[in-house]
Design a protein around this motif. Structure first.
Motif, PDB file in Angstrom:
ATOM      1  N   HIS A   1     -15.851 -24.353 -17.530  1.00 28.06           N
ATOM      2  CA  HIS A   1     -14.910 -23.169 -17.553  1.00 28.06           C
ATOM      3  C   HIS A   1     -15.936 -22.070 -17.635  1.00 28.06           C
ATOM      4  O   HIS A   1     -15.622 -20.615 -17.308  1.00 28.06           O
ATOM      5  CB  HIS A   1     -14.098 -23.274 -18.909  1.00 28.06           C
ATOM      6  CG  HIS A   1     -13.136 -23.944 -18.699  1.00 28.06           C
ATOM      7  ND1 HIS A   1     -11.957 -24.110 -17.852  1.00 28.06           N
ATOM      8  CD2 HIS A   1     -12.462 -24.976 -19.393  1.00 28.06           C
ATOM      9  CE1 HIS A   1     -11.137 -25.019 -17.752  1.00 28.06           C
ATOM     10  NE2 HIS A   1     -11.240 -25.563 -18.924  1.00 28.06           N
ATOM     11  N   LEU A   2     -16.989 -22.079 -18.535  1.00 28.18           N
ATOM     12  CA  LEU A   2     -17.978 -20.871 -18.710  1.00 28.18           C
ATOM     13  C   LEU A   2     -18.507 -20.518 -17.225  1.00 28.18           C
ATOM     14  O   LEU A   2     -18.690 -19.405 -17.050  1.00 28.18           O
ATOM     15  CB  LEU A   2     -18.978 -21.602 -19.642  1.00 28.18           C
ATOM     16  CG  LEU A   2     -20.432 -20.652 -19.783  1.00 28.18           C
ATOM     17  CD1 LEU A   2     -19.731 -19.262 -20.538  1.00 28.18           C
ATOM     18  CD2 LEU A   2     -21.276 -21.098 -20.415  1.00 28.18           C
TER      19      LEU A   2
ATOM     20  N   LEU B   1     -13.750 -15.544 -28.397  1.00 32.09           N
ATOM     21  CA  LEU B   1     -13.627 -15.277 -26.844  1.00 32.09           C
ATOM     22  C   LEU B   1     -12.254 -15.667 -26.666  1.00 32.09           C
ATOM     23  O   LEU B   1     -11.464 -14.908 -25.772  1.00 32.09           O
ATOM     24  CB  LEU B   1     -14.480 -15.956 -26.106  1.00 32.09           C
ATOM     25  CG  LEU B   1     -16.019 -15.303 -26.346  1.00 32.09           C
ATOM     26  CD1 LEU B   1     -17.052 -16.055 -25.611  1.00 32.09           C
ATOM     27  CD2 LEU B   1     -16.068 -13.632 -25.972  1.00 32.09           C
ATOM     28  N   THR B   2     -11.794 -16.982 -26.846  1.00 36.47           N
ATOM     29  CA  THR B   2     -10.428 -17.191 -26.700  1.00 36.47           C
ATOM     30  C   THR B   2      -9.255 -16.532 -27.342  1.00 36.47           C
ATOM     31  O   THR B   2      -8.336 -16.404 -26.949  1.00 36.47           O
ATOM     32  CB  THR B   2     -10.213 -18.648 -26.850  1.00 36.47           C
ATOM     33  OG1 THR B   2     -10.550 -18.833 -28.451  1.00 36.47           O
ATOM     34  CG2 THR B   2     -11.150 -19.667 -26.104  1.00 36.47           C
TER      35      THR B   2
ATOM     36  N   VAL C   1     -14.718 -27.189 -26.793  1.00 36.93           N
ATOM     37  CA  VAL C   1     -15.135 -26.129 -27.300  1.00 36.93           C
ATOM     38  C   VAL C   1     -16.563 -25.940 -27.316  1.00 36.93           C
ATOM     39  O   VAL C   1     -17.178 -25.047 -27.066  1.00 36.93           O
ATOM     40  CB  VAL C   1     -14.567 -25.772 -28.590  1.00 36.93           C
ATOM     41  CG1 VAL C   1     -15.025 -24.656 -29.458  1.00 36.93           C
ATOM     42  CG2 VAL C   1     -13.036 -25.600 -28.590  1.00 36.93           C
ATOM     43  N   TRP C   2     -17.204 -27.244 -27.755  1.00 39.75           N
ATOM     44  CA  TRP C   2     -18.616 -27.080 -27.935  1.00 39.75           C
ATOM     45  C   TRP C   2     -19.493 -27.074 -26.419  1.00 39.75           C
ATOM     46  O   TRP C   2     -20.423 -26.318 -26.136  1.00 39.75           O
ATOM     47  CB  TRP C   2     -19.071 -28.462 -28.470  1.00 39.75           C
ATOM     48  CG  TRP C   2     -18.897 -28.448 -29.859  1.00 39.75           C
ATOM     49  CD1 TRP C   2     -18.708 -27.178 -30.688  1.00 39.75           C
ATOM     50  CD2 TRP C   2     -18.875 -29.511 -30.838  1.00 39.75           C
ATOM     51  NE1 TRP C   2     -18.657 -27.650 -31.981  1.00 39.75           N
ATOM     52  CE2 TRP C   2     -18.550 -28.938 -32.173  1.00 39.75           C
ATOM     53  CE3 TRP C   2     -18.866 -30.712 -30.499  1.00 39.75           C
ATOM     54  CZ2 TRP C   2     -18.436 -29.939 -33.141  1.00 39.75           C
ATOM     55  CZ3 TRP C   2     -18.499 -31.748 -31.587  1.00 39.75           C
ATOM     56  CH2 TRP C   2     -18.331 -31.436 -32.916  1.00 39.75           C
ATOM     57  N   GLY C   3     -18.997 -27.499 -25.247  1.00 36.06           N
ATOM     58  CA  GLY C   3     -19.211 -27.471 -24.109  1.00 36.06           C
ATOM     59  C   GLY C   3     -19.300 -26.001 -23.521  1.00 36.06           C
ATOM     60  O   GLY C   3     -19.967 -25.662 -22.665  1.00 36.06           O
TER      61      GLY C   3
ATOM     62  N   LEU D   1      -9.761 -19.346 -19.245  1.00 33.08           N
ATOM     63  CA  LEU D   1      -9.241 -20.595 -18.462  1.00 33.08           C
ATOM     64  C   LEU D   1      -9.384 -21.528 -19.792  1.00 33.08           C
ATOM     65  O   LEU D   1      -8.740 -22.491 -19.408  1.00 33.08           O
ATOM     66  CB  LEU D   1     -10.313 -20.822 -17.422  1.00 33.08           C
ATOM     67  CG  LEU D   1     -10.231 -19.807 -16.395  1.00 33.08           C
ATOM     68  CD1 LEU D   1     -11.688 -19.836 -15.396  1.00 33.08           C
ATOM     69  CD2 LEU D   1      -9.114 -19.868 -15.494  1.00 33.08           C
ATOM     70  N   LEU D   2     -10.301 -21.464 -20.804  1.00 31.33           N
ATOM     71  CA  LEU D   2     -10.171 -22.504 -21.623  1.00 31.33           C
ATOM     72  C   LEU D   2      -9.130 -22.449 -22.267  1.00 31.33           C
ATOM     73  O   LEU D   2      -8.545 -23.577 -22.769  1.00 31.33           O
ATOM     74  CB  LEU D   2     -11.503 -21.995 -22.561  1.00 31.33           C
ATOM     75  CG  LEU D   2     -11.553 -23.252 -23.486  1.00 31.33           C
ATOM     76  CD1 LEU D   2     -11.946 -24.428 -23.336  1.00 31.33           C
ATOM     77  CD2 LEU D   2     -13.054 -22.938 -24.589  1.00 31.33           C
TER      78      LEU D   2
END
Length: 287
Positions: free
Chosen positions: A10-11, A183-184, A209-211, A239-240
């Protein structure tokens, strides 16, 4: 482990999305640049007049003899500047999001329209001043939580061996979690998801989340990188958020959409829609 890769994906998708939408990326850079200038000015002022502030705050040391006065006040000046730098790092994302609320709201809505099946995006029914107030309030709450974790990890850092190996790694994951929350929040707040519900969503998919947040937090350690990654980070966080809420769509983020100045905001022709707010305590609609 699969969620770790999905979060990092997603990043990357967020960075690719802004790379294809030049105008959105340009507008998204403005808040980070403004925050950077403000913080740089504050740090320069602290470097220039920090010693005078320390001298004013320690009148009891005026009559000290020898080098002790200089050593004592020099140490306090260095500590003051280090604390200012640490505060700047901890609050940069929150302040940038607060300054750039209209810019990032528009960017996040454009991502939603781009990846949704019907070309629509959830919109907030709240006035701008109310959204800014909620963002500032929630950011302060997150900063307090992050500060508590910071104090705890700082104390654990004095534990032999573990303090120099395990604790820094845990610190990066904690930073990644709170960075992802900030950010989310741009996308989730538009959907009426309150802070407590957002935290529950993030905790339900910690690996995801950590990824996303941990590598981003590591990248933010490089000077000025945060400014240039922020627009793509907001896009990726949108997107996340969609995955956390179980919303369909997203296949088109790497599709063959024509590269334009602002495809995401206007090219789909769909009207915006407001999603119903999930009930309190519910982890996510549709999950």
């Amino acid at each position: 482990m699969r969620d770790l890769g999905a979060g990092f994906g997603h990043l990357l998708k967020g960075q690719r999305w802004v790379a294809r939408h030049g105008r959105q990326y340009g507008f998204g850079l403005l808040p980070g640049l403004i925050t950077l200038v403000l913080y740089a000015a504050a740090l320069v002022a602290l470097a220039l007049w920090g010693e005078d502030a320390v001298a004013w705050a320690t009148p009891f040391a005026d009559d000290w003899d020898g080098p002790w006065q200089g050593l004592f006040r020099g140490f306090l000046t260095a500590v003051l500047f280090a604390l200012g730098l640490l505060l700047a790092v901890l609050t940069f994302t929150a302040v940038t999001l607060l300054i750039g609320q209209p810019f990032y709201e528009s960017l996040s809505e454009s991502v939603d329209r781009d990846v949704s099946r019907d070309g629509t995006a959830p919109v907030s029914a709240l006035p701008l001043w109310r959204e800014l107030w909620i963002s500032a309030r929630d950011s302060l709450r997150i900063l307090v939580r992050a500060g508590i974790w910071g104090v705890l990890l700082f104390a654990l850092g004095f534990v032999p061996v573990a303090g120099q190996t395990v604790v820094p790694v845990v610190g990066f994951f904690v930073t990644g979690f709170f960075l992802t929350e900030e950010l989310t929040a741009v996308a989730l707040q538009r959907r009426g998801v309150e802070l407590r519900e957002r935290l529950a969503l993030l905790r339900s998919r910690k690996m995801l989340v950590w990824g996303f947040g941990t590598p981003l937090g590591l990248a933010f350690l490089v000077p000025f990188v945060a400014v240039f990654l922020m627009p793509g980070a907001v896009a990726g966080a949108t997107l996340l958020a969609r995955e956390l809420l179980g919303e369909t769509g997203g296949e088109g983020t790497d599709g063959d959409e024509e590269d334009g100045e602002d495809n995401g905001g206007e090219g789909n022709g769909g009207s915006a829609t407001t999603l119903p707010r999930p009930p309190a305590g519910s982890p996510a609609p549709g999950r």
